[in-house]
Each structure stands twice: as structure tokens, then as C-alpha cells.
Design a protein around this motif. Structure first.
Motif, PDB file in Angstrom:
ATOM      1  N   LYS A  27       7.622  20.596 -12.592  1.00 58.05           N
ATOM      2  CA  LYS A  27       6.609  21.460 -13.218  1.00 58.05           C
ATOM      3  C   LYS A  27       7.278  22.658 -13.904  1.00 58.05           C
ATOM      4  O   LYS A  27       6.896  23.039 -15.014  1.00 58.05           O
ATOM      5  N   VAL A  28       8.263  23.209 -13.218  1.00 61.20           N
ATOM      6  CA  VAL A  28       8.995  24.346 -13.819  1.00 61.20           C
ATOM      7  C   VAL A  28       9.735  23.868 -15.075  1.00 61.20           C
ATOM      8  O   VAL A  28       9.711  24.534 -16.114  1.00 61.20           O
ATOM      9  N   LEU A  29      10.332  22.677 -14.999  1.00 65.56           N
ATOM     10  CA  LEU A  29      11.049  22.143 -16.160  1.00 65.56           C
ATOM     11  C   LEU A  29      10.111  21.993 -17.357  1.00 65.56           C
ATOM     12  O   LEU A  29      10.492  22.255 -18.497  1.00 65.56           O
ATOM     13  N   ASN A  56      29.595  20.104 -17.624  1.00 65.45           N
ATOM     14  CA  ASN A  56      28.568  21.087 -17.290  1.00 65.45           C
ATOM     15  C   ASN A  56      27.257  20.519 -17.825  1.00 65.45           C
ATOM     16  O   ASN A  56      27.103  20.325 -19.027  1.00 65.45           O
ATOM     17  N   LEU A  57      26.349  20.175 -16.910  1.00 63.38           N
ATOM     18  CA  LEU A  57      25.059  19.617 -17.314  1.00 63.38           C
ATOM     19  C   LEU A  57      23.952  20.517 -16.746  1.00 63.38           C
ATOM     20  O   LEU A  57      23.551  20.379 -15.586  1.00 63.38           O
ATOM     21  N   PRO A  58      23.472  21.464 -17.575  1.00 64.73           N
ATOM     22  CA  PRO A  58      22.520  22.452 -17.065  1.00 64.73           C
ATOM     23  C   PRO A  58      21.182  21.821 -16.681  1.00 64.73           C
ATOM     24  O   PRO A  58      20.499  21.247 -17.522  1.00 64.73           O
ATOM     25  N   ALA A  59      20.839  21.930 -15.388  1.00 61.95           N
ATOM     26  CA  ALA A  59      19.543  21.415 -14.925  1.00 61.95           C
ATOM     27  C   ALA A  59      18.471  22.479 -15.140  1.00 61.95           C
ATOM     28  O   ALA A  59      17.319  22.168 -15.375  1.00 61.95           O
ATOM     29  N   GLN A  60      18.834  23.732 -15.002  1.00 70.08           N
ATOM     30  CA  GLN A  60      17.964  24.923 -15.116  1.00 70.08           C
ATOM     31  C   GLN A  60      16.962  25.058 -13.972  1.00 70.08           C
ATOM     32  O   GLN A  60      16.693  26.146 -13.516  1.00 70.08           O
ATOM     33  N   SER A  61      16.383  23.923 -13.505  1.00 70.48           N
ATOM     34  CA  SER A  61      15.500  23.965 -12.338  1.00 70.48           C
ATOM     35  C   SER A  61      15.495  22.585 -11.699  1.00 70.48           C
ATOM     36  O   SER A  61      15.799  21.587 -12.356  1.00 70.48           O
TER      37      SER A  61
END
Ligand code: 5AD
Ligand code: SF4
Length: 407
Positions: free
Chosen positions: A242-244, A233-238
Motif C-alpha cells: 500500500k505504501v509502495l 543496489n535495488l531500492p525497495a523504498q518500502s
């Protein structure tokens, strides 16, 4: 992590001769392990307070404790609803809190030293670190669980050895950010290698990872295989740089994709999942499209998609939460549709293959389990196979479950 917290609390209570109650209405003590990550979980506490108030009218002995991940504001809000509020780091003090003349019979040490009362007989959560230093702008964890503390590798190994001796088949190494584990001598990769060398038949899984700390060394260690399962599980989140940045994540999508590419090169067939937040403050439709593109490009096996909700005290809570709930729901649906297609595509390739499945649940003679790639597999059995690793031939594929026959 909440389950792991609860297992430690159960152990502390057992040390002063408490026994689990069959029903809430029969309990003398109720300990709530709270999760602050999402508002919905926090909102449920109000309902519990009301329930406890009613129970106390018939059971005058009942005492209640709130612990887990609690932020300052909720602490003040819930203080009156519980007899005691206990910091998660202080759960070993529960005996003294309940009765100052009582002390835990065993030397329980610090939070991480407490031997938990495992809730499963075949799968165990082993915390290797707790807390977080990352301060992702949306996240309450660094406020609720404080800074990172790693547990000495020696203790982790001793706990895993003991579990394996007792027949445990699945070991989850847990932490808010396992990739930044360090006990002075060992990093996460070393720890993983040491656990992998423990004799016995068991599988190793770990969570959570952070792409900024998930490095080549860990990839190479995972590639050794052995007991380390081919799932990450490798959370990208976005999927938008720019959001990152606004999330304070410290990687770009290019970095993230490079890591996925290396993983797939070194561990062919590895299953990959992610965590995503849709509707982060200021996330435009175009920026969201970058996340949809990430989903199409990476072709995840699974994804945990969350609609952004502001958490008080975090940096993002100061930003305008300007994406409407309906739009967040739409974005969640778009990603779910892409995920369904990619996951189904991968699962279909498994039809006809033989896999090992650790059975973890049953409803009558329908049994459910996970394979090494963390895929959910359903089988039928007249024999009780709960907690067993069985060989299964895959017969049918759906996006999030596979069906099979025991061989
Ligand atoms: N809103 C929505 N999702 C959140 N998560 C953490 N904080 C928030 C928030 N404020 C999600 C992240 C994390 C997972 C455990 O919960 O995706 O990886
Ligand atoms: Fe929260 Fe970020 Fe820490 Fe994960 S790494 S617990 S998302 S602050």
C-alpha cells in the motif's frame, strides 16, 4: 551524480583557463552544485550564502554560482544569495555568463557531451542518462533534473575506452534510472554488454536501478560477469504494497522479491543493497513491520535508510506528514539493527577468503577499499597502494567493514 556534475563544471572552467583554488578564501569563483533530494542538504545553502557574503567583503572579485538539482521554490529563495543561478543543463554557458565576450575554447556540446575533469585517477563516474520520468511521489528529481535523456552508447564507450587507456580501474555508469536507458538502438543491457567487452583490467558498477525496469535481460547480462561486478543496489523504498502504491513505485513486494531470487539464482553470492524511506506519510506501525520483514527476508548486505522529509512540489508533500520524527528515528534504528545482523552474518562467511580490493582512501598506513561486492575492506600497508587493486586475505568481519591482510 553531484560529483559527476562538479567534474563537468570543472572541465568547462578549465576550458577558460580557471584553475582550482587551494582554499575557498582564495577563489575568484565558487560554484555550488546543489542537491535537493533531502531538506538537510538544501538547508546547508543558507550557511554558504552567509559565508560568501563575508568572503566578498575582503575579496571584491569573488563571483558565486548556484547549479545542480534546484527546484523552482528554492530557485526563488536563493536567487539573491548568488551572483548567478545556472540550470544544470546549461553549465556549458558558464563562460559566457561570467563574461559575455568569453566563449569556451572547445566545443563543449550538451551536458552529457562535456568531458569531465575527473576528480579521481582510478575511479570514474560516467553518466549514461540524466533526468527521470518516474515521479515517485516523494521525490524532487523529476522537477529538478527534468525528463530522461540518454547518451548515445557510442559516446559512453568512447569515454570508457579513454578512461581504461588512462589506467582507470572502476567505472560507474550513472543515471537517475539506468535501467530505462535507451539511445534509439540500445537498451541498458546492450550497453552493459558493450562496456563489458572493452579490453583492459577494470570493474563495472552502475546506479541507480528501479525495480520496475530491472528485468531478466539485465540479470542475464550481469550473470555473464567479466568486468560487471556482483553487486546491485535495488531500492525497495518500502516493504508494504500500500505504501509502495502511495509512493507511485509500480511494483509489489512479490515482484521485488522475485527479482532478488532470480538474481541470487543466476549470480550466486551477489551482494545486494537497498534504499528505504521510513515514516512515509500515513505509514502505520504495521506497514513499517512489513519493511522490517522485507529486511529479515532479503538479508541485505547494505541499506541506505532515509527518514521521510517532504519536498515541496512533490505529490507526497500534499499528504499529512503524520509520523513523528522520533518515531521515524525509531523505525530507522529497528532496520539498522536487522541490517547489522544480516550484514555481519554475510561478512563472517568471508573470513579466510582471498578477495581483490580496489584501494580508494588512506589515513596514514591504514588503507581502505572496496572489493567486487562493494564491501569496505581495511588493510595496513607501508607502501602507497592508493588506486591499486590488491589481493587481500580477510581476517576480521564487522557489519559494515572487513579487515584483511595484503597477500
Ligand atoms: N525523503 C526521504 N528520503 C528521500 N529519498 C528521496 N526523496 C526522499 C524524501 N523526500 C531517498 C530515496 C532515494 C534516495 C536517493 O533518497 O530512498 O532512493
Ligand atoms: Fe526519484 Fe523515483 Fe526518479 Fe528515483 S526513480 S529519481 S526516486 S522519481
Amino acid at each position: 551524480m553531484n560529483i559527476s556534475d562538479a567534474e563537468r563544471i570543472a572541465s568547462v572552467l578549465e576550458s577558460i583557463k580557471y584553475k582550482p583554488a587551494l582554499k575557498m578564501s582564495e577563489a575568484d569563483l565558487i560554484v555550488v552544485t546543489m542537491c535537493s533530494v533531502r531538506q538537510s542538504a538544501v538547508d546547508r545553502i543558507h550557511g554558504l550564502i552567509e559565508k560568501f557574503r563575508k568572503l566578498k567583503t575582503t575579496n571584491h572579485k569573488l563571483q558565486t554560482i548556484l547549479t545542480g538539482c534546484i527546484i523552482k521554490k528554492d530557485r526563488i529563495k536563493f536567487e539573491k544569495g548568488f551572483d548567478y543561478l545556472v540550470d544544470i543543463k546549461d553549465i556549458k554557458k558558464i563562460p559566457e555568463i561570467l563574461n559575455p565576450s568569453l566563449r569556451a575554447k572547445r566545443n563543449l556540446g550538451n551536458y552529457l557531451d562535456i568531458t569531465p575533469k575527473y576528480s579521481s585517477k582510478f575511479s570514474a563516474n560516467v553518466p549514461i542518462m540524466t533526468g527521470c520520468n518516474n515521479f515517485c511521489s516523494y521525490c524532487v528529481v523529476p522537477y529538478a533534473r527534468d525528463r530522461e535523456v540518454s547518451r548515445p552508447a557510442k559516446e559512453v564507450i568512447a569515454e570508457v575506452k579513454n578512461l581504461v587507456r588512462n589506467g582507470y580501474k572502476e567505472i560507474w555508469l550513472l543515471g537517475q534510472n539506468v535501467n530505462s536507458y535507451k539511445d534509439g538502438k540500445n537498451n541498458f543491457s546492450n550497453l552493459l554488454k558493450m562496456v563489458n567487452k572493452i579490453p583492459g583490467e577494470f570493474w563495472i558498477r552502475f546506479t541507480s536501478s528501479h525495480p520496475k525496469d530491472f528485468n531478466d535481460e539485465v540479470i542475464n547480462t550481469m550473470a555473464i560477469g567479466g568486468k560487471i561486478t556482483p553487486y546491485l543496489n535495488l531500492p525497495a523504498q518500502s516493504g508494504d504494497n500500500k505504501v509502495l502504491k502511495s509512493m507511485n513505485r509500480h511494483y509489489t513486494i512479490k515482484d521485488y522479491k522475485n527479482k532478488i531470487e532470480k538474481l541470487r539464482e543466476k549470480i550466486p553470492g551477489i551482494a545486494i543493497s537497498t534504499d528505504i524511506i521510513v515514516g512515509f506519510p500515513g505509514e502505520t506501525k504495521k506497514q513499517f513491520e512489513n519493511t522490517a520483514k522485507l529486511f529479515r527476508d532479503v538479508k541485505y548486505d547494505m541499506a541506505y535508510i532515509n527518514k521521510y522529509s517532504p519536498r515541496i512540489g512533490t505529490a507526497a508533500a500534499k499528504l499529512n506528514d503524520n509520523v513523528l520524527w522520533e518515531e521515524k528515528k525509531r523505525r530507522e534504528k529497528v532496520l539498522t539493527e536487522i541490517l547489522k545482523q544480516t550484514a555481519l552474518g554475510k561478512n563472517k562467511k568471508l573470513i579466510g577468503k582471498d578477495v581483490d580490493v580496489l584501494i580508494n582512501e588512506n589515513r596514514g598506513n591504514n588503507y581502505f577499499g572496496k572489493d567486487k561486492h562493494y564491501k569496505t575492506i581495511k588493510v595496513k600497508s607501508d607502501k602507497n597502494i592508493l588506486g591499486k587493486i590488491v589481493k587481500v586475505k580477510i581476517t576480521e568481519a564487522q557489519p559494515f567493514t572487513l579487515k584483511g591482510e595484503i597477500m
